[in-house]
Motif scaffolding. Structure first.
Motif, PDB file in Angstrom:
ATOM      1  N   THR A 207      28.620  40.462  58.618  1.00  0.00           N
ATOM      2  CA  THR A 207      29.727  41.383  58.850  1.00  0.00           C
ATOM      3  C   THR A 207      29.183  42.811  58.855  1.00  0.00           C
ATOM      4  O   THR A 207      28.525  43.232  57.908  1.00  0.00           O
ATOM      5  CB  THR A 207      30.782  41.245  57.735  1.00  0.00           C
ATOM      6  OG1 THR A 207      31.209  39.878  57.691  1.00  0.00           O
ATOM      7  CG2 THR A 207      31.980  42.148  57.998  1.00  0.00           C
ATOM      8  N   GLY A 208      29.452  43.536  59.912  1.00  0.00           N
ATOM      9  CA  GLY A 208      28.914  44.880  60.056  1.00  0.00           C
ATOM     10  C   GLY A 208      27.613  44.907  60.821  1.00  0.00           C
ATOM     11  O   GLY A 208      27.295  45.894  61.485  1.00  0.00           O
ATOM     12  N   ASP A 221      26.383  38.080  53.011  1.00  0.00           N
ATOM     13  CA  ASP A 221      27.731  37.626  53.337  1.00  0.00           C
ATOM     14  C   ASP A 221      27.952  36.245  52.729  1.00  0.00           C
ATOM     15  O   ASP A 221      26.999  35.507  52.451  1.00  0.00           O
ATOM     16  CB  ASP A 221      27.946  37.537  54.856  1.00  0.00           C
ATOM     17  CG  ASP A 221      28.447  38.850  55.449  1.00  0.00           C
ATOM     18  OD1 ASP A 221      28.599  39.819  54.680  1.00  0.00           O
ATOM     19  OD2 ASP A 221      28.671  38.905  56.671  1.00  0.00           O
ATOM     20  N   GLU A 240      35.773  39.249  57.810  1.00  0.00           N
ATOM     21  CA  GLU A 240      35.991  40.566  57.219  1.00  0.00           C
ATOM     22  C   GLU A 240      36.983  40.552  56.060  1.00  0.00           C
ATOM     23  O   GLU A 240      37.004  41.497  55.270  1.00  0.00           O
ATOM     24  CB  GLU A 240      36.457  41.539  58.300  1.00  0.00           C
ATOM     25  CG  GLU A 240      35.405  41.800  59.367  1.00  0.00           C
ATOM     26  CD  GLU A 240      35.877  42.790  60.403  1.00  0.00           C
ATOM     27  OE1 GLU A 240      37.027  43.280  60.278  1.00  0.00           O
ATOM     28  OE2 GLU A 240      35.106  43.091  61.336  1.00  0.00           O
ATOM     29  N   ASN A 243      34.190  39.351  53.449  1.00  0.00           N
ATOM     30  CA  ASN A 243      32.921  40.066  53.540  1.00  0.00           C
ATOM     31  C   ASN A 243      33.114  41.495  54.037  1.00  0.00           C
ATOM     32  O   ASN A 243      33.876  41.735  54.971  1.00  0.00           O
ATOM     33  CB  ASN A 243      31.971  39.323  54.475  1.00  0.00           C
ATOM     34  CG  ASN A 243      31.572  37.958  53.942  1.00  0.00           C
ATOM     35  OD1 ASN A 243      31.210  37.836  52.778  1.00  0.00           O
ATOM     36  ND2 ASN A 243      31.670  36.929  54.780  1.00  0.00           N
ATOM     37  N   SER A 244      32.403  42.416  53.406  1.00  0.00           N
ATOM     38  CA  SER A 244      32.437  43.819  53.803  1.00  0.00           C
ATOM     39  C   SER A 244      31.157  44.163  54.555  1.00  0.00           C
ATOM     40  O   SER A 244      30.308  43.298  54.792  1.00  0.00           O
ATOM     41  CB  SER A 244      32.568  44.702  52.557  1.00  0.00           C
ATOM     42  OG  SER A 244      31.393  44.606  51.761  1.00  0.00           O
ATOM     43  N   ALA A 245      30.993  45.417  54.895  1.00  0.00           N
ATOM     44  CA  ALA A 245      29.773  45.852  55.567  1.00  0.00           C
ATOM     45  C   ALA A 245      28.593  45.903  54.610  1.00  0.00           C
ATOM     46  O   ALA A 245      27.442  45.971  55.038  1.00  0.00           O
ATOM     47  CB  ALA A 245      29.990  47.220  56.210  1.00  0.00           C
ATOM     48  N   LYS A 283      42.000  38.349  50.713  1.00  0.00           N
ATOM     49  CA  LYS A 283      41.098  39.440  50.360  1.00  0.00           C
ATOM     50  C   LYS A 283      40.812  39.415  48.860  1.00  0.00           C
ATOM     51  O   LYS A 283      41.730  39.345  48.045  1.00  0.00           O
ATOM     52  CB  LYS A 283      41.723  40.788  50.733  1.00  0.00           C
ATOM     53  CG  LYS A 283      40.819  41.993  50.468  1.00  0.00           C
ATOM     54  CD  LYS A 283      41.475  43.265  50.934  1.00  0.00           C
ATOM     55  CE  LYS A 283      40.566  44.472  50.641  1.00  0.00           C
ATOM     56  NZ  LYS A 283      39.269  44.374  51.375  1.00  0.00           N
TER      57      LYS A 283
END
Length: 677
Positions: A207-208, A221, A240, A243-245, A283
């Motif tokens: 992700t990112g 991730d 997303e 998982n974040s950047a 989330k």
């Protein structure tokens, strides 16, 4: 004669091998080669001498230079040092030995580094010999710390020798391409029945899509794979929502795989919790301040009831490094350190609690480690944790072994490791525990009267080898609407019948209706499935202490409140051959009373049933008296007598053929039928 002379000359050359410098004399006319080699060394040195050193970034440059001159002592030493700080530590030994062969004084640390290389390759005695020759590096201010480190490593080698002499009987197999990739894959967590695995990966497509500037690898991730027969499905990125950047890593999973703990880098390292909603993870939400502190919370594990966690943190006040704590998720009390029986002056990490609620696995640099972190097992009995037991060689190695999890059956464990059969980097492996080996029987005949011409013989069977099994039952299945067959997101309450207490509550999956409940042995359980608009459904599991592992699949159909509907009351118990209610029936009777209170127009027939063993007339009379006992209880609690009737049907209405013990038990039941609403 010539071949012996040649061998002598080769040995003499090896014994007097000298380091070859990167100079014009060595490269002659190959000016481009020398230029390339010096450029690679310079690039490697920039990473190697940075603060902190970046060994993994330096290594490729050194290896390129080494292709052009493999006989330089200093370069071989640097390559070996880089490998000691990589995921492939055992590879360091050959380069360190070459460096020492070329120049025994190449570095003051050489004996220590050789000791590390030998140690990491399981060469215990040779490693100890090198450690004993090691001296502190130039500029070392705290020589006592160096001495303590050497003493610890000598002890680790002694532990390693003992453990390697008596290896644990296991198979260790790569989890396969569904889970593993050419990139680092690690930190597996599994559902109790091994149907789901979640893990952390630094593979391409994160992700990112960015790389960590410090390590050079992709950001972490969380991925998920599902069991398909004997293999795992192609892993999917959780996207997303989870998982974040930045870095996101899974560290814990509830036994039913409906709740997950995720590590994020916020606040120096915190733990978040995500819930599964149908097929999608919600989330992750930050856990409270009693769990997350200003310190580093790196790992955690759920208790089977989902109300508490085992937590790894380096918060102030610990015994050294990171420690393991117990903390209630929604409670008010502080996290409690597990104490010196578990935590050492060194680091603890990667905690996991078996679904039996009493067997903990964790990694430690202390106790009887053979090097780095080893995986240990401890059991909570009589109010305290037992002395940690090393899982042994080859599960543990001289390198770090962390983040181990095990299935509810105790048959399979999972962890990550660098191995020769890997797919390019750290991979996830499945460990199959084989149990102790059956001792050989040289003779199975006992000659009782050997003096006779034809001795009388008695066949002796080899003693059975006990196979250790987990003391837990896994109850799983689906909850559906009895009429439409559609999934129902019902609540599953786990009740201790002897205490009449709800000890845990879970939810069936909203999309599939699937549920999984872990039931440690030693309790008479009532399982109550309820959902608004439906009649409750109950099951009973009386699991005596020491009951071996089993898996029970129970699909449950919830019925709506309609005239003529029948519901079995599986948690109503009577004394043997009597109509007196046992105290374990209180919870079920209370639920039935609540149903009648909540639905004032509801009318019920309470009926008793038996199997076909014994006199039919007697069975009918007993079943009627038992049904009447239930009615009398409810009336005594304020339920109007005209809303209830009772009947005893004996063995005339079986729900299963009376041909097996299990079926006869099903037929011995109390149930209610809706007669009006």
């Amino acid at each position: 004669m010539h071949k012996y002379l040649l061998a002598f000359l080769l040995l003499s050359t090896a014994a007097h091998a000298q380091s070859v410098e990167f100079s014009k004399d060595r490269f002659g006319n190959n000016k481009d080669g020398l230029k390339t080699a010096l450029k690679e060394i310079k690039s490697g040195d920039e990473w190697y001498n940075s603060d902190p050193p970046r060994y993994e970034q330096a290594l490729p440059h050194y290896l390129e230079a080494q292709k052009l001159n493999p006989e330089n002592a200093e370069l071989n030493l640097k390559i070996g040092d880089c490998y000691l700080h990589s995921g492939f530590k055992p590879r360091a030994l050959a380069y360190l030995q070459k460096a020492y062969q070329l120049n025994s004084g190449v570095d003051p640390r050489i004996h220590y580094l050789l000791g590390r290389g030998l140690h990491l390759n399981g060469k215990w005695k040779e490693a100890m010999a090198e450690y004993k020759q090691a001296i502190p590096a130039t500029g070392t201010k705290n020589t006592s710390a160096f001495t303590q480190d050497i003493q610890k490593k000598l002890k680790e080698c002694e532990n390693g020798q003992k453990l390697a002499d008596k290896p644990t009987r296991v198979f260790i197999d790569n989890a396969g391409p569904g889970v593993n990739s050419p990139y680092p894959d690690y930190g597996p967590v599994i559902s109790a029945d091994e149907s789901v695995i979640l893990f952390t990966s630094r593979r391409q497509g994160s992700t990112g899509g960015e790389k960590d500037p410090e390590s050079g690898g992709f950001f972490e991730d969380v991925y998920q794979s599902n069991r398909e027969g004997e293999s795992w499905s192609a892993a999917r990125n959780l996207g997303e929502t989870v998982n974040s950047a930045g870095h996101d890593a899974t560290v814990g999973l509830a036994p039913d795989a409906q709740r997950m703990l995720v590590y994020v880098e916020d606040n120096g390292g915190d733990l978040n919790e995500a819930n599964l909603r149908g097929a999608t993870w919600a989330k992750p939400q930050r856990l409270g301040n009693r769990i997350n502190s200003k310190a580093h919370e790196s790992s955690a594990a759920y208790y089977p009831d989902g109300k508490s966690l085992l937590l790894v943190s380096d918060k102030p006040g610990g015994l050294g490094g990171r420690d393991i704590y117990k903390v209630e998720i929604d409670g008010r009390g502080p996290a409690v350190n597990l104490g010196p029986a578990i935590n050492t002056p060194y680091g603890e990490e990667g905690v996991f609690l078996h679904p039996d609620g009493k067997t903990m696995y964790f990694s430690s640099e202390g106790h009887s480690s053979m090097g780095g972190y080893d995986i240990f097992k401890s059991t909570f009995e009589n109010g305290k944790w037992s002395a940690p037991e090393n899982l042994g060689w080859p599960i543990n190695t001289p390198d770090d072994d962390v983040f181990f999890v095990i299935s509810a059956s105790g048959r399979h464990g999972y962890y990550s490791s660098f191995r020769d059969d890997g797919m390019g980097s750290k991979d996830i492996y499945q460990i199959t525990f084989l149990g102790p080996e059956k001792p050989p029987v040289l003779s199975q005949e006992d000659q009782l009267l050997a003096s006779r011409a034809l001795p009388v013989k008695e066949t002796l069977l080899a003693p059975p080898v006990p196979v250790a099994t987990s003391q837990v039952t896994i109850l799983k299945g689906t909850v559906t609407d009895a009429a439409t067959k559609q999934p129902v997101e019902a609540t599953i309450d786990v009740v201790d019948n002897s205490l009449n207490q709800t000890i845990a509550s879970f939810r069936a999956n909203a999309q599939s209706g699937r549920y999984l409940v872990s039931l440690p042995s030693g309790i008479n359980y009532g399982i109550v499935v309820r959902q608004e608009g439906y009649l409750f459904h109950s099951e009973n599991f009386d699991l005596p202490a020491g009951a071996a592992y089993s898996e029970v699949v129970k699909d449950i159909e919830l019925k709506k409140l309609d005239v003529g509907v029948k519901v079995v009351l599986n948690n109503i118990f009577f004394d043997f051959d009597k109509a007196s209610l046992r105290k374990e029936s209180t919870g079920e009777l209370t639920r039935l009373q609540a149903l009648l209170t909540e639905t004032p127009a509801l009318r019920l027939e309470i009926s008793g049933h038996t199997d076909n063993v014994g006199n039919a007339a007697y069975n009918k009379d007993l079943s009627q008296r038992r049904a009447k006992a239930v009615v009398d209880y409810l009336v005594g609690k304020g339920v109007s007598k005209d809303r209830l009737t009772f009947a005893g049907y004996g063995d005339t209405q079986p729900v299963a053929p009376n041909t097996t013990k299990g079926n006869r038990q099903k037929n011995r039941r109390t149930e209610f039928k809706v007669t009006g609403k």
